[in-house]
Design a protein around this motif. Structure first.
Motif, PDB file in Angstrom:
ATOM      1  N   THR A 191      44.880  79.732 113.755  1.00 46.33           N
ATOM      2  CA  THR A 191      43.953  78.886 113.005  1.00 46.33           C
ATOM      3  C   THR A 191      44.644  78.449 111.726  1.00 46.33           C
ATOM      4  O   THR A 191      45.333  79.246 111.083  1.00 46.33           O
ATOM      5  CB  THR A 191      42.657  79.639 112.659  1.00 46.33           C
ATOM      6  N   ILE A 192      44.472  77.198 111.348  1.00 39.11           N
ATOM      7  CA  ILE A 192      45.123  76.666 110.147  1.00 39.11           C
ATOM      8  C   ILE A 192      44.066  76.222 109.154  1.00 39.11           C
ATOM      9  O   ILE A 192      43.136  75.489 109.505  1.00 39.11           O
ATOM     10  CB  ILE A 192      46.059  75.487 110.513  1.00 39.11           C
ATOM     11  N   ASN A 193      44.184  76.688 107.906  1.00 29.11           N
ATOM     12  CA  ASN A 193      43.279  76.308 106.814  1.00 29.11           C
ATOM     13  C   ASN A 193      44.039  75.432 105.825  1.00 29.11           C
ATOM     14  O   ASN A 193      45.059  75.857 105.281  1.00 29.11           O
ATOM     15  CB  ASN A 193      42.749  77.543 106.096  1.00 29.11           C
ATOM     16  N   VAL A 194      43.543  74.242 105.573  1.00 28.40           N
ATOM     17  CA  VAL A 194      44.223  73.295 104.690  1.00 28.40           C
ATOM     18  C   VAL A 194      43.362  73.047 103.452  1.00 28.40           C
ATOM     19  O   VAL A 194      42.190  72.652 103.576  1.00 28.40           O
ATOM     20  CB  VAL A 194      44.511  71.958 105.402  1.00 28.40           C
ATOM     21  N   THR A 195      43.926  73.298 102.271  1.00 23.74           N
ATOM     22  CA  THR A 195      43.206  73.098 101.021  1.00 23.74           C
ATOM     23  C   THR A 195      44.093  72.369 100.018  1.00 23.74           C
ATOM     24  O   THR A 195      45.314  72.322 100.162  1.00 23.74           O
ATOM     25  CB  THR A 195      42.757  74.438 100.401  1.00 23.74           C
ATOM     26  N   SER A 196      43.452  71.828  98.988  1.00 25.08           N
ATOM     27  CA  SER A 196      44.172  71.176  97.902  1.00 25.08           C
ATOM     28  C   SER A 196      44.627  72.217  96.888  1.00 25.08           C
ATOM     29  O   SER A 196      43.964  73.247  96.688  1.00 25.08           O
ATOM     30  CB  SER A 196      43.279  70.141  97.215  1.00 25.08           C
ATOM     31  N   THR A 197      45.766  71.951  96.258  1.00 25.63           N
ATOM     32  CA  THR A 197      46.230  72.845  95.196  1.00 25.63           C
ATOM     33  C   THR A 197      45.329  72.763  93.973  1.00 25.63           C
ATOM     34  O   THR A 197      45.380  73.636  93.109  1.00 25.63           O
ATOM     35  CB  THR A 197      47.674  72.495  94.777  1.00 25.63           C
ATOM     36  N   GLN A 198      44.516  71.735  93.907  1.00 24.27           N
ATOM     37  CA  GLN A 198      43.584  71.566  92.799  1.00 24.27           C
ATOM     38  C   GLN A 198      42.203  72.070  93.196  1.00 24.27           C
ATOM     39  O   GLN A 198      41.441  71.386  93.878  1.00 24.27           O
ATOM     40  CB  GLN A 198      43.513  70.094  92.378  1.00 24.27           C
ATOM     41  N   GLY A 199      41.896  73.304  92.824  1.00 21.15           N
ATOM     42  CA  GLY A 199      40.564  73.847  93.055  1.00 21.15           C
ATOM     43  C   GLY A 199      40.303  74.371  94.446  1.00 21.15           C
ATOM     44  O   GLY A 199      39.152  74.654  94.787  1.00 21.15           O
ATOM     45  N   LEU A 200      41.347  74.489  95.277  1.00 19.08           N
ATOM     46  CA  LEU A 200      41.181  75.002  96.640  1.00 19.08           C
ATOM     47  C   LEU A 200      40.145  74.215  97.430  1.00 19.08           C
ATOM     48  O   LEU A 200      39.385  74.758  98.237  1.00 19.08           O
ATOM     49  CB  LEU A 200      40.807  76.492  96.623  1.00 19.08           C
ATOM     50  N   ILE A 201      40.093  72.906  97.200  1.00 13.67           N
ATOM     51  CA  ILE A 201      39.138  72.046  97.903  1.00 13.67           C
ATOM     52  C   ILE A 201      39.602  71.854  99.346  1.00 13.67           C
ATOM     53  O   ILE A 201      40.758  71.504  99.587  1.00 13.67           O
ATOM     54  CB  ILE A 201      39.032  70.680  97.203  1.00 13.67           C
ATOM     55  N   PRO A 202      38.722  72.075 100.337  1.00 10.41           N
ATOM     56  CA  PRO A 202      39.115  71.856 101.734  1.00 10.41           C
ATOM     57  C   PRO A 202      39.496  70.388 101.966  1.00 10.41           C
ATOM     58  O   PRO A 202      38.873  69.472 101.424  1.00 10.41           O
ATOM     59  CB  PRO A 202      37.855  72.229 102.518  1.00 10.41           C
ATOM     60  N   ILE A 203      40.520  70.181 102.761  1.00 11.14           N
ATOM     61  CA  ILE A 203      40.982  68.825 103.077  1.00 11.14           C
ATOM     62  C   ILE A 203      40.555  68.482 104.498  1.00 11.14           C
ATOM     63  O   ILE A 203      41.015  69.109 105.460  1.00 11.14           O
ATOM     64  CB  ILE A 203      42.506  68.702 102.921  1.00 11.14           C
TER      65      ILE A 203
END
Length: 265
Positions: A49-61
């Motif tokens: 499973t892959i979780n993708v987030t932004s480096t700014q605030g851990l916002i899901p992409i």
């Protein structure tokens, strides 16, 4: 002793590895392991499973495109995935070697390796090489993407992350020897009034005497997870994993409490 959370930064040292040696070792094993994986695919597999987030605030992409290929054969695409509104992919099954290679002593690489290429609108692409898949367990690969507006003019077109061999399989320098019972100076090396669980620790990527080695600020929980995943196979019995994790936590907090490296470099 009571424990409490703390935002203080503490220093942990790691021993360096030679990336060129690791890549050469992987290249030499490529053909053999590729054939092993293909031969065992019907009998053994692991999940990813892959979780993708932004480096700014851990916002899901959402709607990030993920391409998965064999590390040994990067031009051979296994599958392409898309993240949902939580920044996660579906859990997929991938071929892996026999579980016996990770539960019993063996010279054979006990996991299969995959490349993960991630692209998303408005973000710098990310390429990860060496994601490890063990049989009968689920690997969770986090991916952090940097917004393009935060990139400078000299930023690379793509962020490349190379995951080295697992420490139980790869060849690394031996642990720095130290006495089991260590003398304590009269002036006192323990400067903390209580055992604390820090929010961040500083990881020095080299031996304590190497002042040129870089320092990395890492969340304590992430540090423990990274060490555990690097020193334990997820195919081991549950109680064995718990016991080894507690040892890693105890050792790390001992270094924090005694400020061992600050007093010995």
């Amino acid at each position: 002793m009571p424990v409490q959370s703390s935002t203080n930064l503490f220093r942990i040292y790691s021993q360096p590895y030679n990336p060129l040696h690791i890549l050469t070792k992987k290249h030499m094993q490529g053909i053999f392991m590729s054939e092993t994986i293909k031969a065992e695919a019907p009998a053994y597999s692991g999940n990813l499973t892959i979780n993708v987030t932004s480096t700014q605030g851990l916002i899901p992409i959402q709607n990030a495109t993920i391409t998965i290929s064999y590390t040994r054969d990067p031009d051979s695409v296994v599958t392409t995935l898309t993240t949902n509104d939580s920044g996660q992919t579906d859990t997929i099954s991938l071929p892996a070697p026999s579980i016996n290679y990770s539960t019993e002593p063996s010279e054979v690489q006990p996991y299969s390796e995959y490349n993960i290429s991630v692209t998303a609108s408005g973000y710098e692409p990310v390429f990860i090489s060496g994601t490890e898949i063990l049989p009968d367990v689920t690997a969770i690969q986090p991916v952090s993407m940097t917004p393009l507006e935060l990139e400078g003019p000299d930023a690379p077109a793509e962020e490349d992350i190379i995951i080295p061999d697992h420490t139980l399989y790869g060849e690394y320098p031996p642990k720095i020897p130290e006495d089991e019972i260590k003398p304590m100076n009269e002036s006192g090396e323990i400067v903390l009034s209580r055992v604390v669980i820090p929010e961040f620790i500083v990881v020095h990527d080299g031996v304590p005497q190497d002042s040129s080695a870089p320092n990395y600020y890492v969340r304590y929980t992430d540090y423990i997870k990274n060490v555990v995943s690097s020193e334990i196979y997820a195919t081991w019995p549950e109680n064995t994993i718990y016991a080894n994790t507690l040892v890693i936590m105890s050792f790390t907090l001992n270094r924090v409490y005694t400020e061992w490296y600050r007093n010995h470099h």
